[in-house]
Design a protein around this motif. Structure first.
Motif, PDB file in Angstrom:
ATOM      1  N   VAL A 382       0.315 -22.955 -38.803  1.00  0.00           N
ATOM      2  CA  VAL A 382      -0.083 -21.170 -38.998  1.00  0.00           C
ATOM      3  C   VAL A 382      -1.252 -20.937 -37.746  1.00  0.00           C
ATOM      4  N   ALA A 383      -2.154 -22.146 -37.702  1.00  0.00           N
ATOM      5  CA  ALA A 383      -2.855 -21.851 -37.342  1.00  0.00           C
ATOM      6  C   ALA A 383      -3.198 -21.875 -35.618  1.00  0.00           C
ATOM      7  N   TYR A 384      -2.375 -23.473 -35.193  1.00  0.00           N
ATOM      8  CA  TYR A 384      -1.657 -23.618 -33.981  1.00  0.00           C
ATOM      9  C   TYR A 384      -0.889 -22.829 -33.713  1.00  0.00           C
ATOM     10  N   ALA A 385      -0.008 -22.180 -34.829  1.00  0.00           N
ATOM     11  CA  ALA A 385       0.911 -20.735 -33.842  1.00  0.00           C
ATOM     12  C   ALA A 385       0.348 -19.475 -33.579  1.00  0.00           C
ATOM     13  N   PHE A 386      -0.737 -19.484 -34.365  1.00  0.00           N
ATOM     14  CA  PHE A 386      -1.646 -18.221 -33.865  1.00  0.00           C
ATOM     15  C   PHE A 386      -2.628 -18.553 -32.457  1.00  0.00           C
ATOM     16  N   SER A 387      -3.298 -19.566 -32.261  1.00  0.00           N
ATOM     17  CA  SER A 387      -3.301 -19.640 -31.173  1.00  0.00           C
ATOM     18  C   SER A 387      -2.706 -20.200 -29.769  1.00  0.00           C
ATOM     19  N   LEU A 388      -1.180 -20.358 -30.096  1.00  0.00           N
ATOM     20  CA  LEU A 388      -0.729 -20.608 -28.483  1.00  0.00           C
ATOM     21  C   LEU A 388       0.368 -19.025 -28.314  1.00  0.00           C
ATOM     22  N   SER A 389       0.551 -18.708 -29.431  1.00  0.00           N
ATOM     23  CA  SER A 389       1.229 -17.291 -29.870  1.00  0.00           C
ATOM     24  C   SER A 389       0.233 -16.204 -28.700  1.00  0.00           C
ATOM     25  N   SER A 390      -1.525 -16.469 -28.897  1.00  0.00           N
ATOM     26  CA  SER A 390      -2.303 -15.396 -28.558  1.00  0.00           C
ATOM     27  C   SER A 390      -2.597 -15.360 -26.922  1.00  0.00           C
ATOM     28  N   LEU A 391      -2.356 -17.253 -25.880  1.00  0.00           N
ATOM     29  CA  LEU A 391      -2.878 -17.554 -25.256  1.00  0.00           C
ATOM     30  C   LEU A 391      -1.349 -16.986 -24.858  1.00  0.00           C
TER      31      LEU A 391
END
Length: 426
Positions: A382-391
């Motif tokens: 979920v943390a990886y997803a948040f970072s990638l979607s935000s980028l």
């Protein structure tokens, strides 16, 4: 406007306001049972979501229009926008009344459930006027309202929950009573300064409906992303995994405070310069944007290092397994910060549909990445997803911003043109 003076004032007052949940956390968890604390949390979430719909983007719109309107028109705008929450309050209250009568809401007593629309309405003037104080360069009055609101919340919460032992009802009464006092003060301020002119104009509301809807969609989307990670973990992995991740999110949320404080001073500064025809000020804005972005990059790196110390000193060892998630959450918050830099130009250009597109893109991408990454990496997914979607959303926002009437890229071209002229003259 002195940007750095404004930043210092907003930082001190906003930190106090954001510190209220942290200050009350050990007190409320001692005097409220886990079930009661859960009810209070759900209550606050429902008030927050309903407030977003009830305000219909008024607090965003007045910040954009302040530098574009003469004073008389602006006062009429404030009055017209303020009739919207009253109308939505009446509609939502009747909806809540019938829902409460038809369904058995186990989590809330009837009084608590029916107070949700009232709590949302009472918070309207606070949201509206804190924006007005920012754009009108009244930092000290903004700080006064922020600080008094925080102190009232703490005072009434301790009084009703700790001393009078009213439990959930005491916490809700504290929210309502502090909001009522602040709203009363702001009504007195508005009346004394003749700040609002109420003019019911059907054509205005028809024209504003779409842009207001876009504001609502954008804010709701961002709220869902902020709280949706915990729901996704609970759904796909179980509630036992939520706790450690929530600790990482709480530590990383320091970045959210920085983002919020910066926006409070930066956004009016940007809107004021974009409203002017000063090439020199626009050149200064472009340079300052690059400097601040670089500074925040290093600040976020420092926060990542500080988070290790926070875990070692304050966090129980049972939660230390969530530490790696902090750096990915911080990365996502940094990309969100950069997104805000570009989004300001889109707001000022009134390209609300483009902002809504970015919000929708971010929301969909976050959910898809979260589901895929959790299957591979567990809770860290979920943390990886948040970072990638935000980028990804920041890149899209930067591209769409470049197509607007006002953009950072156009400031860059303007600066380059001016430098070429200077070189030729020199």
């Amino acid at each position: 406007m002195n940007l750095f003076r404004a930043l210092s004032i907003y930082t001190m007052s906003s930190l106090l306001g954001r510190a209220v949940p942290f200050f009350l956390l050990p007190i409320m968890t001692k005097y409220l049972t886990p079930a009661e604390y859960g009810v209070v949390s759900i209550y606050i979430v429902m008030v927050t979501f309903l407030s977003t719909v009830m305000y219909w983007g008024a607090h965003v719109h007045i910040g954009i229009e302040y530098f574009k309107m003469v004073e008389s028109d602006y006062r009429r705008l404030l009055g017209s926008l303020s009739l919207i929450p009253l109308l939505i309050f009446l509609i939502t209250y009747f909806i809540f009344f019938f829902v409460n009568a038809i369904f058995n809401i186990e989590a809330f007593s009837p009084c608590l459930f029916l107070s949700i629309p009232l709590a949302a309405l009472l918070g309207y003037l606070y949201r509206l006027m804190t924006v007005y104080f920012r754009v009108s360069n009244q930092q000290y009055r903004f700080a006064f309202v922020e600080v008094i609101t925080s102190l009232l919340q703490v005072f009434f919460s301790i009084t009703f929950v700790v001393f009078l032992l009213y439990g959930v009802q005491g916490r809700v009464v504290a929210i309502l009573l502090s909001s009522f006092i602040i709203a009363s003060y702001l009504i007195f301020y508005i009346k004394s300064n003749k700040l609002m002119v109420f003019d019911f104009n059907l054509k205005f509301y028809l024209n504003y409906f779409k842009s207001g809807l876009a504001y609502v969609f954008n804010e709701l989307g961002n709220q869902i992303i902020r709280i949706g990670d915990k729901f996704l973990i609970m759904i796909f992995m179980g509630s036992n995994f939520v706790g450690p991740y929530a600790v990482a999110a709480q530590v990383a949320s320091i970045a959210l405070i920085l983002n919020s404080v910066f926006t409070q001073a930066w956004q009016p500064y940007v809107f004021k310069i974009l409203s002017s025809n000063s090439s020199q000020e626009k050149r200064k804005l472009y340079t300052l944007t690059l400097v601040i972005t670089g500074a925040f990059f290093f600040i976020y790196i420092a926060l990542g290092a500080i988070s290790i110390i926070i875990y070692d000193i304050f966090i129980d060892i049972r939660y230390h397994e969530s530490l790696p998630a902090v750096k990915w959450l911080l990365a996502g918050f940094f990309f969100t910060f950069v997104y805000g830099i570009f989004a300001d130009y889109m707001f000022f250009s009134k390209q609300i549909k483009k902002i809504s597109l970015v919000t929708f893109f971010n929301l969909v991408l976050f959910v898809i990445f979260s589901v895929l990454f959790m299957a591979e990496y567990g809770v860290f997914g979920v943390a990886y997803a948040f970072s990638l979607s935000s980028l990804s959303s920041t890149i899209l926002c930067a591209y769409l911003s470049s197509k607007c009437d006002y953009s950072l890229f156009k400031l860059k071209r303007e600066v380059e043109t001016q430098n070429e002229i200077k070189d030729k003259v020199g």
